[in-house]
Structure formats: structure tokens, C-alpha cells
Design a protein around this motif. Structure first.
Motif, PDB file in Angstrom:
ATOM      1  N   UNK A 169       0.937  -1.276   0.038  1.00 39.57           N
ATOM      2  CA  UNK A 169      -0.056   0.080   0.100  1.00 39.57           C
ATOM      3  C   UNK A 169       1.028   1.143  -0.024  1.00 39.57           C
ATOM      4  N   UNK A 170       0.394   2.288  -0.523  1.00 38.56           N
ATOM      5  CA  UNK A 170       0.952   3.841  -0.407  1.00 38.56           C
ATOM      6  C   UNK A 170       0.122   4.845  -0.031  1.00 38.56           C
ATOM      7  N   UNK A 171       0.599   5.261   1.032  1.00 38.41           N
ATOM      8  CA  UNK A 171      -0.326   6.499   1.709  1.00 38.41           C
ATOM      9  C   UNK A 171      -0.562   7.301   0.512  1.00 38.41           C
ATOM     10  N   UNK A 172      -1.870   8.195   0.398  1.00 38.87           N
ATOM     11  CA  UNK A 172      -1.905   9.114  -0.816  1.00 38.87           C
ATOM     12  C   UNK A 172      -2.379   8.479  -2.084  1.00 38.87           C
ATOM     13  N   UNK A 201       2.397  -1.539   7.842  1.00 35.70           N
ATOM     14  CA  UNK A 201       3.838  -0.979   7.746  1.00 35.70           C
ATOM     15  C   UNK A 201       3.912  -1.383   6.073  1.00 35.70           C
ATOM     16  N   UNK A 202       4.534  -0.443   5.276  1.00 34.04           N
ATOM     17  CA  UNK A 202       4.882  -0.639   3.968  1.00 34.04           C
ATOM     18  C   UNK A 202       6.315  -0.389   3.267  1.00 34.04           C
ATOM     19  N   UNK A 203       6.744  -1.360   2.918  1.00 34.40           N
ATOM     20  CA  UNK A 203       8.135  -1.149   1.933  1.00 34.40           C
ATOM     21  C   UNK A 203       9.253  -0.696   2.886  1.00 34.40           C
ATOM     22  N   UNK A 260      14.287  -9.919  -1.723  1.00 32.35           N
ATOM     23  CA  UNK A 260      13.371  -9.808  -0.866  1.00 32.35           C
ATOM     24  C   UNK A 260      13.813  -8.719   0.319  1.00 32.35           C
ATOM     25  N   UNK A 261      14.133  -7.464  -0.002  1.00 33.66           N
ATOM     26  CA  UNK A 261      14.715  -6.768   0.882  1.00 33.66           C
ATOM     27  C   UNK A 261      13.902  -5.774   1.863  1.00 33.66           C
ATOM     28  N   UNK A 262      12.555  -5.984   1.426  1.00 38.10           N
ATOM     29  CA  UNK A 262      11.560  -5.028   1.883  1.00 38.10           C
ATOM     30  C   UNK A 262      10.579  -5.825   2.597  1.00 38.10           C
TER      31      UNK A 262
END
Lengths: 253, 228
Positions: free
Chosen positions: A72-75, A151-153, A132-134
Motif C-alpha cells: 500500500x502507498x499512503x496518498x 507497515x509498507x516497503x 526480498x529486501x523490503x
């Protein structure tokens, strides 16, 4: 200015915090000499604590994924998969989309709802899935219409250590926050009330908000009221919160 | 800066001069600023201790000493509990209530030889609540160079020992003048992030609080500076 961990960790993590304090100094020394070796974390523990007083988490999804995956991405507008999670607690769509790109993930570690004050932990092993670093984490908040803890990314540190993260509550923006009983199906109004919450959620509310916002944002909180059989909201005062709603401790081994 | 801080700063510098710059002691100033609208803080407690000392842990039950602060603003029990505790290197207490918008500076001195494993914790009550506190935790004292500062914005926690009834007679602050500590525990049972107060204007008809008593995170700024 130095940053400090600020998480009020439980007793069993103290030795790991000590390790981090030692390592922090080591990392600083390495950074100064400019010889830090880059390596990817092979295994991480992720402990999640519900630090609210009266809000429940539906089954959690915890994923280590690649840079080009965004849960997800706020905004931005929510994906259909995020909407299904935020409105009804269904993480299968997000899990499938992430799995298809080789992400390492764990679903539902608490085997059901994560109660206020309770903790759960998963171990993610990214040995055979470099890149898979995030880290991303999501679960719906109950009782809400389309609120979720997220929590995203978050870039997983390469240095071994203990990393506390405070997680906020987000609103998926896909459903009006009417705060009255209804459905957990995407696109259907109202909040789902699974059995453990049956006695905690009121009824007969006239409704709070009638409009979905259209984009993911930090949740403004629920209004609630003190009337179990009427008022504007079926949510009770005791189910309100302020951010953060979860304390996460990531241990990079 | 208010007059009290100026006086404190003057006193501490005089004290240091009188000490003649003792090389064996490290001295820190901790300044707390109340950034709430209308929640006075109880007298602040500051503790420099080894990293296995904790005033409380999130999602675990509060000690009775913490309950005394969270429900009544009385820090004498916590300070007494640190006496003779070899993990505790230094303590300090605020002089009184700290009103919204105001700051107070405390001074802590500890032997340089203890610095490597010394961490600062501090706690105070938001007195127009049933059992809300704000706190900082685990700030490394050894990482600060002379004159260097570390600043933390702190959130409010719910001690989980007293229900957030907001009822008349249950809140010790000036909004009510009600009861402080009560040994009974009738809340969640463990420390959480505070959900905020509702107030009468917010729809809680029997709340003694008004809308100005609401707060959001953060509620305090803590600034730690090494001065000696």
C-alpha cells in the motif's frame, strides 16, 4: 543527533537490545572507515504487539518482498486486494499477488485475532529468495470500516541487530466510516462483527460518515459513542485509539 | 524560557563551579517541555540506570510504583524503589507540577566509570486523566559527547490500572480534584499506547473533562544534554 530505540521492549528481548547497542557502535565504526560489507539478511524475526487498549487485529500478513512490490502507498488509491483486507480482513489476495513474485511471507501467525496487548512472532527466511529486501505488514483493525495497521516497503537492514518500529493505523479510503454494523465484503457498507466482538459492538447507530475518501491515509480514528443501542456509532468509546497501534521488533540475525 | 529554568540553570552552573570540575563525574541536563493543551504533568522522575532497569514495559503490567505515578502523580514510591538498586546510577525529581507550555530542567550526575552501560528513563503523569503517563526510555548516556543534545518526542501511555471513566472524583488534576491512587485495578491490566480522552464535548456525557483536555501524540519533548 543520535536516534534511540523507543519501544519499551519486553524482558526477553533485553539481551538482544544489548547486542544492538554493541552493534550500533560497531556499525558506526565501520561506517566511519567506509568499509561496510554489503550483505543481505538471510533470516529475520518479526514480533508484533497490539498496543491498543481495545482494538483487534484480524489475521496478519507479514512479507519480505522485492523493491517493485508495493502493498500500500499512503496518498494513493487502494488496490482491490488491499480493499479486501481492510474491509473484511481477507489477506488472501495480497498473499497471492506477493507469492507470484517470489516474496517470502507468513499469514495469520496469531491463528485468528490478535487481541489488544497480545504479541505474535514470525520468522522469515529469505535465503533462497535474494532481493526480498523490503518488509510489509498489514491487518484489518476491528471494529472499523476499512481501518488497518500497516507497515509498507520498510527496507530490511543488512546489519544484524534489533530494530523497533512503531506502526500507525491507516484508512484504506474505500468505504465510508459509518461505524455501524454491516458487511466485511468489499464494496458493502458497514463493519464486520465476528463472534469475539459481538458483545463489544453496539447496534442501532444512525451512522457517522457517508463518504469514502478514495485514497489510503493515516486513519483519523473512530468517533464511537457511549450508547450501545443507538447514537451515531455502534463502536464504543473503549475502542478508540491514538497512534501508534502496534509495536514491531525486527531482529536481523 | 521561564524564570524557573533560568534559576535552575544558574544553580547548576554554580554547583559545578563549586565542585571544581570533578573529572570522575559526568553531568547531564534533562529538559522536559509539556506540549499538551491542558494536561499539567506531575513532578517528573528521571533515572539513569543500567540497561536491564526498566520503569515499565509495553504490554506488560505496571508496577505499583508506576501505578502511584499514573493514577496520582506521586513519584515517591518509584524513587524509593530505586534506593539500594545497584542498577541505578542517579535519580532526579521535578520540583512540582509542570503546566502546559512550560519547561523544567533536571540535572543528573553519575560516575564516568558507569557511563558505558547507562541509559536515561523518565516518566510523568498527565494529571487530567485517570492513568495516563508519558515517558522516555533507553536513551544512551555514553553516546553523547560534551555539549551534545539528544531530543525525543514522547507519546502518552495508558498504565492500564484504572478504567478511563473520566468520571467526577476519579481524576486528581485541576480539572476534577478527585482521587489519585487506588489499589484496585479495573482496566486492561497492562501498559498500552493511550487511546486519548473523550471529554463531555466529545460525547461522553458523564466526563468531567472538557474538550481542551484532549491530546494527541506526541505530548512531551525531552532534551538531554551532556554538560560535564
Amino acid at each position: 543527533m543520535a536516534e534511540c530505540p523507543h519501544g519499551f521492549l519486553s524482558a526477553d528481548k533485553i539481551h538482544r537490545v544489548n547486542l544492538m547497542k554493541t552493534l550500533t557502535k560497531a556499525v558506526m565504526a565501520i561506517a566511519l572507515t567506509g568499509t561496510a560489507a554489503m550483505s543481505y539478511a538471510a533470516e529475520i524475526d518479526v514480533e508484533i504487539t497490539n498496543v491498543t487498549t481495545g482494538t483487534y487485529f484480524t489475521p496478519l500478513l507479514i512479507a519480505a518482498h522485492s523493491d517493485n512490490q508495493v502493498v500500500f502507498e499512503p496518498g494513493a488509491a487502494a488496490t482491490a486486494e488491499l480493499q479486501a483486507m481492510a474491509e473484511g480482513g481477507d489477506i488472501s489476495g495480497i498473499a497471492e499477488a506477493l507469492s507470484a513474485t517470489g516474496a517470502v511471507l507468513e499469514e495469520n501467525p496469531a491463528a485468528g485475532l490478535l487481541m489488544p496487548g497480545a504479541s505474535t512472532m514470525v520468522t522469515l527466511n529469505t535465503d533462497n529468495a535474494s532481493g526480498n529486501d523490503y518488509l510489509s505488514i498489514v491487518a484489518m483493525l476491528l471494529p472499523t470500516n476499512d481501518g488497518f495497521v500497516g507497515l509498507t516497503h520498510w527496507e530490511i537492514p543488512t546489519e544484524p541487530g534489533v530494530y523497533p518500529i512503531a506502526l500507525n493505523a491507516y484508512d484504506a479510503g474505500t468505504e465510508a466510516n459509518d461505524e455501524i454494523r454491516g458487511s466485511g465484503a468489499p464494496g458493502e457498507a458497514g463493519l464486520p462483527v465476528p463472534p469475539p466482538l459481538e458483545d463489544m459492538v453496539g447496534m442501532g447507530g444512525t451512522g457517522v460518515s457517508a463518504e469514502a475518501e478514495g485514497f489510503v491515509h493515516v486513519h483519523r480514528g473512530v468517533l464511537g459513542d457511549g450508547d450501545d443501542e443507538g447514537g451515531m456509532s455502534d463502536i464504543g468509546f473503549s475502542q478508540r485509539w491514538l497512534n501508534p497501534v502496534a509495536q514491531v521488533v525486527v531482529t536481523v540475525k | 524560557m521561564n524564570i524557573r529554568i533560568a534559576t535552575l540553570a544558574l544553580c547548576s552552573s554554580l554547583l559545578l563551579t563549586a565542585c571544581g570540575g570533578d573529572d570522575d563525574m559526568a553531568t547531564f541536563e534533562l529538559t522536559v517541555t509539556n506540549i499538551t493543551s491542558a494536561q499539567p504533568f506531575s513532578p517528573l522522575t528521571a533515572i539513569a540506570a543500567a540497561d536491564d532497569f526498566q520503569i515499565f514495559r509495553l504490554a506488560e503490567p505496571a508496577s505499583e510504583a508506576l501505578e502511584q505515578i499514573a493514577e496520582g502523580g506521586d513519584n515517591s514510591f518509584l524513587l524509593a524503589s530505586t534506593e539500594g538498586d545497584e542498577r541505578v546510577f542517579a535519580t532526579a525529581s521535578g520540583m512540582g507540577a509542570l503546566m502546559p507550555g512550560m519547561s523544567e530542567t533536571l540535572t543528573l550526575s553519575l560516575p564516568v566509570e558507569d557511563l558505558d552501560n547507562a541509559y536515561l528513563s523518565a516518566v510523568t503523569m498527565l494529571v487530567n486523566t485517570n492513568d495516563a503517563i508519558t515517558a522516555v526510555h533507553d536513551i544512551s548516556l555514553s553516546s553523547l559527547a560534551m555539549g551534545e543534545s539528544h531530543r525525543v518526542m514522547a507519546r502518552a501511555y495508558d498504565a492500564g490500572t484504572e478504567a478511563n471513566s473520566e468520571a467526577q472524583g476519579s481524576i486528581p488534576g485541576p480539572a476534577d480534584g478527585g482521587e489519585g491512587f487506588n489499589a484496585e485495578r479495573d482496566d486492561t491490566g497492562s501498559v498500552r499506547v493511550h487511546p486519548g480522552v473523550i471529554s463531555m464535548a466529545g460525547g461522553k456525557a458523564d466526563s468531567v473533562l472538557s474538550e481542551v483536555h484532549r491530546f494527541d501524540n506526541p505530548v512531551a519533548v525531552f532534551s538531554l544534554t551532556r554538560i560535564e
